[in-house]
Design a protein around this motif. Structure first.
Motif, PDB file in Angstrom:
ATOM      1  N   HIS A   5      42.117   4.383 -18.748  1.00 35.13           N
ATOM      2  CA  HIS A   5      43.319   3.764 -19.349  1.00 35.13           C
ATOM      3  C   HIS A   5      42.939   2.118 -19.474  1.00 35.13           C
ATOM      4  O   HIS A   5      42.424   1.460 -18.826  1.00 35.13           O
ATOM      5  N   CYS A   6      43.549   1.665 -20.675  1.00 39.69           N
ATOM      6  CA  CYS A   6      43.669   0.321 -20.887  1.00 39.69           C
ATOM      7  C   CYS A   6      44.943  -0.450 -20.751  1.00 39.69           C
ATOM      8  O   CYS A   6      45.811   0.007 -21.651  1.00 39.69           O
ATOM      9  N   SER A   7      45.004  -1.361 -20.162  1.00 38.32           N
ATOM     10  CA  SER A   7      46.003  -2.185 -19.831  1.00 38.32           C
ATOM     11  C   SER A   7      46.415  -3.220 -20.975  1.00 38.32           C
ATOM     12  O   SER A   7      47.675  -3.546 -21.220  1.00 38.32           O
ATOM     13  N   HIS A   8      45.593  -3.189 -21.789  1.00 35.59           N
ATOM     14  CA  HIS A   8      45.723  -4.339 -22.783  1.00 35.59           C
ATOM     15  C   HIS A   8      46.310  -3.609 -24.046  1.00 35.59           C
ATOM     16  O   HIS A   8      47.277  -3.989 -24.640  1.00 35.59           O
ATOM     17  N   CYS A   9      45.514  -2.582 -24.593  1.00 31.96           N
ATOM     18  CA  CYS A   9      45.816  -1.933 -25.789  1.00 31.96           C
ATOM     19  C   CYS A   9      46.672  -0.423 -25.571  1.00 31.96           C
ATOM     20  O   CYS A   9      47.209   0.096 -26.410  1.00 31.96           O
ATOM     21  N   GLY A  10      46.786  -0.179 -24.207  1.00 28.33           N
ATOM     22  CA  GLY A  10      47.518   1.133 -23.990  1.00 28.33           C
ATOM     23  C   GLY A  10      46.633   2.551 -24.143  1.00 28.33           C
ATOM     24  O   GLY A  10      47.062   3.557 -24.071  1.00 28.33           O
ATOM     25  N   ILE A  66      34.047  -0.146 -21.052  1.00 25.27           N
ATOM     26  CA  ILE A  66      34.956  -1.118 -22.202  1.00 25.27           C
ATOM     27  C   ILE A  66      35.685   0.051 -22.954  1.00 25.27           C
ATOM     28  O   ILE A  66      35.380   0.918 -23.361  1.00 25.27           O
ATOM     29  N   CYS A  67      36.828  -0.677 -23.278  1.00 29.96           N
ATOM     30  CA  CYS A  67      37.891   0.134 -24.185  1.00 29.96           C
ATOM     31  C   CYS A  67      37.379   0.088 -25.442  1.00 29.96           C
ATOM     32  O   CYS A  67      37.012  -0.610 -26.156  1.00 29.96           O
ATOM     33  N   PRO A  68      37.358   1.230 -26.136  1.00 28.46           N
ATOM     34  CA  PRO A  68      36.675   1.487 -27.397  1.00 28.46           C
ATOM     35  C   PRO A  68      37.595   0.881 -28.587  1.00 28.46           C
ATOM     36  O   PRO A  68      37.153   0.688 -29.849  1.00 28.46           O
ATOM     37  N   GLN A  69      38.788   0.525 -28.409  1.00 28.69           N
ATOM     38  CA  GLN A  69      39.964   0.123 -29.227  1.00 28.69           C
ATOM     39  C   GLN A  69      39.943  -1.450 -29.254  1.00 28.69           C
ATOM     40  O   GLN A  69      40.048  -2.062 -30.236  1.00 28.69           O
ATOM     41  N   CYS A  70      39.855  -1.988 -27.992  1.00 29.65           N
ATOM     42  CA  CYS A  70      40.172  -3.413 -28.089  1.00 29.65           C
ATOM     43  C   CYS A  70      38.865  -4.163 -27.426  1.00 29.65           C
ATOM     44  O   CYS A  70      38.801  -5.375 -27.111  1.00 29.65           O
ATOM     45  N   LEU A  71      38.168  -3.447 -26.802  1.00 27.46           N
ATOM     46  CA  LEU A  71      36.721  -4.017 -26.078  1.00 27.46           C
ATOM     47  C   LEU A  71      37.046  -4.815 -24.736  1.00 27.46           C
ATOM     48  O   LEU A  71      36.111  -5.736 -24.635  1.00 27.46           O
TER      49      LEU A  71
HETATM   50 ZN    ZN Z   1      42.101  -1.354 -25.004  1.00 26.00          ZN
END
Ligand code: ZN
Length: 226
Positions: free
Chosen positions: A103-108, A78-83
């Protein structure tokens, strides 16, 4: 394995002490998923991890740093910034499905897989502080019911491009190029209004709060004031 575990724990505790940290959060080994990656010999790795955490608790206690375990579920998925769900690639340049790069495609977010997971472990620990439980037998500190929260994006100042001027290389303070307005004349021997900067006194809204300089005696006036 034993030496590596103690050296790693020593390093981690020293880092924590240097940062002024009072707690180190680590993944709870009992909750780790068995698949640790294809290249890793899972059995040896689990043993070293156990030794590492024992050493961490021992050295941490001596340095005044608590060691708290948090559930490992979803720390690297899971992305630490946007979960939201992360994707993993071989490298930041080559977005081919792989292991080491997140890499997170939601928050970059684009980060080393372990760095992103470390942010998740730390934020999980900090936001679950009320749920820290101490085992009465081992006295180990653990969080069983994890709370998750988002890690704020670091607002690091961007490095300046091109040559930068260094303001403190001149031996004397730079003088103002524009002359300051003439100081208000004293009335009845009293200082003009706003002549003395007051500390801890708030002024009425709209009032000019900038400190006005004292009238400079003639002999102290710099030559550029004519
Ligand atoms: Zn993210």
């Amino acid at each position: 394995g034993h030496g590596i575990a103690w050296a790693a724990a020593r390093w981690a505790v020293d880092q924590a002490v240097c940062l002024g940290a009072t707690v180190i959060y680590v993944e709870d080994l009992a909750t780790l998923e068995p698949a640790l990656g294809r290249q890793v010999n899972a059995r040896i790795s689990a043993s070293v991890r156990g030794q590492f955490q024992d050493a961490l608790r021992h050295l941490g206690a001596k340095a005044g740093c608590a060691v708290v375990t948090v559930p490992a579920r979803g720390t690297s998925a899971i992305c630490p910034q946007c979960l939201r769900r992360l994707r993993h690639y071989t490298s930041p340049e080559r977005l081919r499905s792989g292991y080491p790069w997140a890499h997170c495609s939601h928050c970059g977010l684009s980060a080393d897989r372990d760095h992103a997971a470390a942010q998740r472990i730390c934020s999980r620990g900090l936001s679950s502080q009320p749920a820290v439980h101490q085992d009465p037998r081992t006295r180990h500190l653990a969080i069983r019911q994890a709370q998750d929260s988002q890690v704020a994006r670091c607002l690091r100042r961007q490095p300046r491009l091109g040559p930068t001027t260094r303001p403190h290389t001149h031996p004397v303070p730079w003088r103002r190029r524009v002359l300051s307005p003439p100081a208000a004349a004293a009335v009845n021997g009293q200082r003009p209004e706003g002549g003395v900067p007051q500390v801890g006194v708030t002024s009425a809204p709209g009032q000019d709060t900038r400190a006005q300089p004292y009238p400079t005696p003639l002999r102290h006036r710099p030559r550029w004031v004519s």
